[in-house]
Design an enzyme around this catalytic site. Structure first.
Site, PDB file in Angstrom:
ATOM      1  N   SER A 150      -8.207  -1.655  -6.278  1.00 53.77           N
ATOM      2  CA  SER A 150      -7.532  -0.402  -5.968  1.00 53.77           C
ATOM      3  C   SER A 150      -8.192   0.693  -6.783  1.00 53.77           C
ATOM      4  CB  SER A 150      -6.053  -0.509  -6.343  1.00 53.77           C
ATOM      5  OG  SER A 150      -5.422   0.754  -6.340  1.00 53.77           O
ATOM      6  N   TYR A 163       0.437  -2.610 -13.011  1.00 54.38           N
ATOM      7  CA  TYR A 163      -0.425  -2.620 -11.816  1.00 54.38           C
ATOM      8  C   TYR A 163      -1.843  -2.231 -12.201  1.00 54.38           C
ATOM      9  CZ  TYR A 163      -1.896  -1.835  -6.977  1.00 54.38           C
ATOM     10  OH  TYR A 163      -2.544  -1.898  -5.770  1.00 54.38           O
TER      11      TYR A 163
END
Length: 254
Positions: A150, A163
């Site tokens: 990501s 995350y």
């Protein structure tokens, strides 16, 4: 020019029940690969396998909880037993559970570490010997691992510390593996999408979901097919060309 299509190859795709994994499995099947669909939701991967088969492709659906190391290894072993090889691994399984770090349940943090990082490690560890063998023996003389990270694996953002930690870990591990296996023709690449229209947004708790909705209210999100196209570009590249990293964002995303 890209390689000849992926016919006679086997691609194992995790997270294939939805989003980027689902789109990637369909795309690699269209390129000629036999696809192994791995996810926890059996009904979804069964439906995708039927769709691929109806279009003339070949697919095998395997249910597994990849946070269990034995289950992850079992998926790879079953794929090799049934299909004889693994040429491509796409680690697309993941979850995003952001929120204020004081209020976020520790369970959410553990779930992100278990799925985003540990699950990827378990599958990659089990697949590596087969990928090395495929690279050494196949007419393509190359095998591929593509890890879906990501932009959160490049830039830290508030309320996403864990995350970030998992995705920074994926990006770092991928580059280390790329260096380790470059001379054995196993290419490692990482794809780092920005805001993409997948179920990840829906997994958020209400406050986090509202923040994301406000942040991206005027952004035309990427689609899973956009990311799948990047994966296809990586794995169909000629043997001498290794794409180490692709960052892809919506045009409107700052």
């Amino acid at each position: 020019m890209p390689t000849a299509n992926l016919s006679s190859t086997v691609a194992l795709v995790t997270g294939a029940s939805s989003g980027i994994g689902h789109a990637t499995a369909r795309r690699l099947s269209a390129e000629g690969a036999t696809v192994v669909l791995v996810a926890r939701r059996q009904d979804r991967i069964d439906a995708l396998a039927k769709e691929i088969t109806a279009q003339g492709g070949r697919a095998v659906a395997l249910t597994a909880d990849l946070t269990d190391a034995e289950a992850a290894a079992g998926v790879v072993a079953t794929a090799v037993d049934r299909l004889g090889r693994v040429d491509t691994l796409v680690n697309a399984a993941g979850v995003m559970l952001n929120g204020d770090s004081v209020d976020s349940p520790l369970h959410d943090w553990r779930q992100m570490v278990d799925i985003n990082l540990n699950g990827l490690l378990y599958v990659t560890k089990a697949a590596l010997p087969h990928l090395i063998e495929a690279a050494a023996t196949s007419p393509r003389h190359v095998a591929d691992v593509v890890n879906i990270s990501s932009t959160a694996g490049r830039t830290a953002i508030p309320t996403a510390a864990v995350y970030n930690a998992t995705k920074f870990g994926v990006t770092g591990a991928t580059e280390a593996w790329r260096q380790e296996y470059a001379r054995r023709n196993v290419r490692f690449a990482v794809v780092e999408p920005g805001a993409t229209g997948t179920e990840l947004f829906g997994h958020q708790r209400p406050a986090a979901r509202d923040r994301l909705a406000a942040k991206f209210s005027d952004v035309e999100l990427l689609t899973p097919d956009d990311v799948a196209e990047s994966v296809s570009y990586i794995v169909t590249s000629p043997r001498h060309r290794a794409i180490a990293e692709i960052v892809i964002r919506p045009t409107d995303q700052v």
